[in-house]
Write an enzyme that holds these catalytic residues in place. Sequence first.
Site, short mmCIF file in Angstrom:
data_model
loop_
_atom_site.label_atom_id
_atom_site.label_comp_id
_atom_site.label_asym_id
_atom_site.label_seq_id
_atom_site.Cartn_x
_atom_site.Cartn_y
_atom_site.Cartn_z
N GLU A 2 0.78 -1.25 0.00
CA GLU A 2 0.00 0.00 0.00
C GLU A 2 0.81 1.30 0.00
O GLU A 2 0.51 2.22 0.75
CB GLU A 2 -0.94 0.02 1.21
N GLU A 4 -6.46 -10.79 -0.70
CA GLU A 4 -7.24 -10.52 0.52
C GLU A 4 -8.73 -10.41 0.18
O GLU A 4 -9.38 -9.41 0.47
CB GLU A 4 -6.77 -9.21 1.19
#
Length: 369
Positions: A166, A273
């Site tokens: 991220e 995820e």
Amino acid sequence: MKFKKMNTQKITRPLLTGVLGVFSALSCLGQEHMPDKGLKDYYRSFFSIGVSVSPRVLKGEEGQLITCQFNSVTPENDMKMGVIHPRENEYNFRGADSIVAFALRNKMKIRGHTLCWHNQVPAWIFKDEKGDTVSKEILLQRLKDHITTVVTRYKGKVYAWDVVNEVISDKKEEFYRNSAWLSICGPEFIEKAFLWAHEADPQAVLFYNDYNEINAVKRAKIIQMVKSLRAKGVPVQAIGLQGHWAFNEPTEDQLEKTFADFAALKMPLQVTELDISVYPKEHEARERRAGDVDTSYNRERENSQAEQYRRCFTIFRKYKNSLTGVTFWNLSDKHSWLDNFPVQGRKDYPLLFDRNLQPKKAFKEVVDF
Ligand code: GLA
């Protein structure tokens, strides 16, 4: 029984794979209301099917469900820097070791998650003993020590690492996320993280992992960063699309474009995820409101979620040449991080197994092809 009639001389590879599939599926039998095959068996010729776990979930019925359905695990929290490296000279491998031992015992793959992230990071890493911000040199040295220690410990066991998580900004005008890593080191920490992970375990597959990659602007930035790192010889070897989605997002078109763009890079991709919220997608945390009162898992929610799971897996199968794994973020609706995000305390039902660990309608949509 079918097996008795088999002439072993004539066992061809596909047949053998089928037989092995049946044997591993046997571990699902005897579980109440459970189909006799696990997700991993339906998808054996496509990609591995994983689940994020904590040490707590590896026991009893949940542990059994994991081994019957999945062939890969990702520690949900236990390899994150805040947990595994709480103080400068102290590592806490207890949770991570138990997950790795469970996976090896059950012949499952292990994805390591995650070596460098702006969240769940221990406060000490950015500070000196007086509490002042450390220099770039010190921070990079700490990152190197961390990565080398953790990756070396699980060398040959963890087959893939989310090295950097991220770092791309969600803001249109901003390229990198504004974080302590970035403000102290500049973007150099990203390439260093990959180089050090590769040095520690040259066999491990190294991922850049991020969310909201279905957004065209963010996706273009991720692709630009990965291309420029690779052009410099940085070992970014695969891309992780987190896939925290909802019944109404992404659309089929968004998902198709996302996969087409990433597949064009000719790098392995994984959905790392996956969960599909039953509530309309919201990207920011917010207060609970009066309109949030109905949190029941009603027929409409069940159907729209099942539909979205079907759409997603249809595209996943279509891109099986690029996609090497799909990992669910949590095991069942008993517990999900979405119970507290974006709305604190609002129960969500984002997974394929319900609170009693039984397969939902969405499960059938995923395996019915
Ligand atoms: C990000 C992280 C995961 C997890 C989720 C929320 O996606 O990569 O480790 O923390 O947020 O649970």
